[in-house]
Design a protein around this motif. Structure first.
Motif, PDB file in Angstrom:
ATOM      1  N   GLU A 134       1.528  -0.620   0.064  1.00 41.32           N
ATOM      2  CA  GLU A 134       1.497   0.600  -0.745  1.00 41.32           C
ATOM      3  C   GLU A 134       1.625   0.270  -2.229  1.00 41.32           C
ATOM      4  O   GLU A 134       0.908   0.841  -3.059  1.00 41.32           O
ATOM      5  CB  GLU A 134       2.614   1.560  -0.324  1.00 41.32           C
ATOM      6  CG  GLU A 134       2.580   2.841  -1.126  1.00 41.32           C
ATOM      7  CD  GLU A 134       3.557   3.893  -0.653  1.00 41.32           C
ATOM      8  OE1 GLU A 134       3.650   4.940  -1.345  1.00 41.32           O
ATOM      9  OE2 GLU A 134       4.221   3.706   0.376  1.00 41.32           O
ATOM     10  N   GLU A 146      -7.593  10.045  -4.023  1.00 41.56           N
ATOM     11  CA  GLU A 146      -7.654  10.489  -2.623  1.00 41.56           C
ATOM     12  C   GLU A 146      -7.888   9.311  -1.673  1.00 41.56           C
ATOM     13  O   GLU A 146      -7.388   9.293  -0.549  1.00 41.56           O
ATOM     14  CB  GLU A 146      -8.694  11.591  -2.399  1.00 41.56           C
ATOM     15  CG  GLU A 146     -10.121  11.229  -2.728  1.00 41.56           C
ATOM     16  CD  GLU A 146     -10.526  11.498  -4.180  1.00 41.56           C
ATOM     17  OE1 GLU A 146     -11.726  11.360  -4.467  1.00 41.56           O
ATOM     18  OE2 GLU A 146      -9.664  11.833  -5.015  1.00 41.56           O
ATOM     19  N   VAL A 147      -8.628   8.309  -2.105  1.00 41.32           N
ATOM     20  CA  VAL A 147      -8.846   7.113  -1.278  1.00 41.32           C
ATOM     21  C   VAL A 147      -7.546   6.308  -1.196  1.00 41.32           C
ATOM     22  O   VAL A 147      -7.166   5.836  -0.121  1.00 41.32           O
ATOM     23  CB  VAL A 147     -10.002   6.258  -1.835  1.00 41.32           C
ATOM     24  CG1 VAL A 147     -10.084   4.910  -1.131  1.00 41.32           C
ATOM     25  CG2 VAL A 147     -11.323   7.001  -1.714  1.00 41.32           C
ATOM     26  N   GLU A 197      -4.512   7.459  -1.464  1.00 40.95           N
ATOM     27  CA  GLU A 197      -3.588   8.200  -0.592  1.00 40.95           C
ATOM     28  C   GLU A 197      -3.941   8.003   0.871  1.00 40.95           C
ATOM     29  O   GLU A 197      -3.049   7.828   1.719  1.00 40.95           O
ATOM     30  CB  GLU A 197      -3.580   9.691  -0.950  1.00 40.95           C
ATOM     31  CG  GLU A 197      -2.988   9.990  -2.315  1.00 40.95           C
ATOM     32  CD  GLU A 197      -1.582   9.436  -2.501  1.00 40.95           C
ATOM     33  OE1 GLU A 197      -0.754   9.522  -1.561  1.00 40.95           O
ATOM     34  OE2 GLU A 197      -1.299   8.899  -3.584  1.00 40.95           O
ATOM     35  N   ARG A 198      -5.226   8.000   1.195  1.00 32.20           N
ATOM     36  CA  ARG A 198      -5.667   7.805   2.575  1.00 32.20           C
ATOM     37  C   ARG A 198      -5.296   6.402   3.051  1.00 32.20           C
ATOM     38  O   ARG A 198      -4.832   6.215   4.178  1.00 32.20           O
ATOM     39  CB  ARG A 198      -7.181   8.054   2.673  1.00 32.20           C
ATOM     40  CG  ARG A 198      -7.683   8.214   4.070  1.00 32.20           C
ATOM     41  CD  ARG A 198      -9.086   8.825   4.197  1.00 32.20           C
ATOM     42  NE  ARG A 198     -10.098   8.277   3.326  1.00 32.20           N
ATOM     43  CZ  ARG A 198     -10.665   8.941   2.311  1.00 32.20           C
ATOM     44  NH1 ARG A 198     -10.320  10.190   2.051  1.00 32.20           N
ATOM     45  NH2 ARG A 198     -11.596   8.381   1.570  1.00 32.20           N
ATOM     46  N   MET A 199      -5.472   5.409   2.194  1.00 32.10           N
ATOM     47  CA  MET A 199      -5.101   4.037   2.564  1.00 32.10           C
ATOM     48  C   MET A 199      -3.588   3.906   2.749  1.00 32.10           C
ATOM     49  O   MET A 199      -3.129   3.278   3.707  1.00 32.10           O
ATOM     50  CB  MET A 199      -5.601   3.036   1.520  1.00 32.10           C
ATOM     51  CG  MET A 199      -7.088   2.791   1.600  1.00 32.10           C
ATOM     52  SD  MET A 199      -7.613   1.370   0.610  1.00 32.10           S
ATOM     53  CE  MET A 199      -7.854   2.133  -0.970  1.00 32.10           C
ATOM     54  N   CYS A 200      -2.820   4.497   1.849  1.00 33.88           N
ATOM     55  CA  CYS A 200      -1.357   4.433   1.968  1.00 33.88           C
ATOM     56  C   CYS A 200      -0.889   5.102   3.261  1.00 33.88           C
ATOM     57  O   CYS A 200      -0.002   4.584   3.946  1.00 33.88           O
ATOM     58  CB  CYS A 200      -0.685   5.090   0.761  1.00 33.88           C
ATOM     59  SG  CYS A 200      -0.813   4.136  -0.765  1.00 33.88           S
ATOM     60  N   ALA A 201      -1.499   6.215   3.600  1.00 33.27           N
ATOM     61  CA  ALA A 201      -1.136   6.916   4.831  1.00 33.27           C
ATOM     62  C   ALA A 201      -1.511   6.106   6.067  1.00 33.27           C
ATOM     63  O   ALA A 201      -0.861   6.216   7.113  1.00 33.27           O
ATOM     64  CB  ALA A 201      -1.810   8.287   4.871  1.00 33.27           C
ATOM     65  N   HIS A 202      -2.536   5.292   5.956  1.00 33.24           N
ATOM     66  CA  HIS A 202      -2.993   4.466   7.072  1.00 33.24           C
ATOM     67  C   HIS A 202      -2.036   3.295   7.347  1.00 33.24           C
ATOM     68  O   HIS A 202      -1.742   2.973   8.498  1.00 33.24           O
ATOM     69  CB  HIS A 202      -4.400   3.934   6.778  1.00 33.24           C
ATOM     70  CG  HIS A 202      -4.941   3.012   7.812  1.00 33.24           C
ATOM     71  ND1 HIS A 202      -5.436   3.449   9.015  1.00 33.24           N
ATOM     72  CD2 HIS A 202      -5.041   1.660   7.820  1.00 33.24           C
ATOM     73  CE1 HIS A 202      -5.831   2.404   9.731  1.00 33.24           C
ATOM     74  NE2 HIS A 202      -5.610   1.307   9.026  1.00 33.24           N
ATOM     75  N   GLU A 243     -14.352   4.224   5.472  1.00 29.60           N
ATOM     76  CA  GLU A 243     -13.525   5.418   5.276  1.00 29.60           C
ATOM     77  C   GLU A 243     -12.655   5.275   4.033  1.00 29.60           C
ATOM     78  O   GLU A 243     -12.155   6.258   3.504  1.00 29.60           O
ATOM     79  CB  GLU A 243     -12.658   5.682   6.504  1.00 29.60           C
ATOM     80  CG  GLU A 243     -11.627   4.584   6.759  1.00 29.60           C
ATOM     81  CD  GLU A 243     -10.768   4.837   7.975  1.00 29.60           C
ATOM     82  OE1 GLU A 243     -10.050   5.852   8.013  1.00 29.60           O
ATOM     83  OE2 GLU A 243     -10.851   4.009   8.899  1.00 29.60           O
ATOM     84  N   PHE A 244     -12.504   4.034   3.550  1.00 30.70           N
ATOM     85  CA  PHE A 244     -11.703   3.770   2.364  1.00 30.70           C
ATOM     86  C   PHE A 244     -12.548   3.476   1.139  1.00 30.70           C
ATOM     87  O   PHE A 244     -12.054   2.968   0.140  1.00 30.70           O
ATOM     88  CB  PHE A 244     -10.741   2.611   2.627  1.00 30.70           C
ATOM     89  CG  PHE A 244      -9.794   2.867   3.762  1.00 30.70           C
ATOM     90  CD1 PHE A 244      -8.991   3.998   3.789  1.00 30.70           C
ATOM     91  CD2 PHE A 244      -9.715   1.985   4.818  1.00 30.70           C
ATOM     92  CE1 PHE A 244      -8.116   4.242   4.831  1.00 30.70           C
ATOM     93  CE2 PHE A 244      -8.840   2.210   5.865  1.00 30.70           C
ATOM     94  CZ  PHE A 244      -8.044   3.355   5.878  1.00 30.70           C
TER      95      PHE A 244
END
Length: 148
Positions: free
Chosen positions: A20, A34-35, A37-42, A136-137
């Motif tokens: 992160e 937004e990318v 955030e999506r990676m951090c959530a993954h 997706e990233f």
């Protein structure tokens, strides 16, 4: 020099935090929020534990966990070095470690997907571009390096 060792489930929170930090402090220069955030959530601690079951995962220790990388055969995944440890050779050490393992296993090359942010790092290690993809990233380079 760092000490390279196999990942242990007790490392999951530290590795997730490292990833992160890299994403927010470094990759955010090349990717929209937004990318990131999506990676951090993954890359949660739980997800890191799951990935460690699917692949060989390693950590580099140098005043705490300073980097991580994983491999599945001759494929490189989740290569990150803490921003405070950047430029000290830890990424190169991690990569050479898994390249050596792959060569011992009989592979003649390594392949990896690289972010815009990591692209130059892989070039400096002798990897060459094969193609680009969208994931997706976001935008991603696919690179390859022949093993000695």
């Amino acid at each position: 020099m760092a000490t390279i060792r196999l990942f242990d489930n007790a490392d999951a929170a530290a590795v997730a935090g490292l990833i992160e930090r890299c994403l927010r402090d470094v990759n955010s220069r090349d990717y929209p929020s937004e990318v990131i955030e999506r990676m951090c959530a993954h890359f949660t601690a739980q997800r890191i534990k799951e990935l460690a079951v699917q692949r060989q995962m390693f950590v580099a220790e140098s005043d705490g966990i300073a980097g991580t990388v994983s491999r599945d055969g001759n494929k490189v995944y989740t290569m990150f070095v803490h921003p405070r440890a950047a430029g000290r050779g830890i990424g190169r050490q991690l990569m050479r470690h898994i390249e050596s393992l792959a060569a011992t296993d009989g592979y003649d090359h390594m392949e990896t997907g690289a972010s815009i942010t990591g692209h130059g790092f892989y070039h400096r290690l002798g990897y060459v571009d094969v193609r680009t993809t969208e994931t997706e990233f976001g935008f991603n380079y696919i690179l390859r390096r022949d093993l000695p």
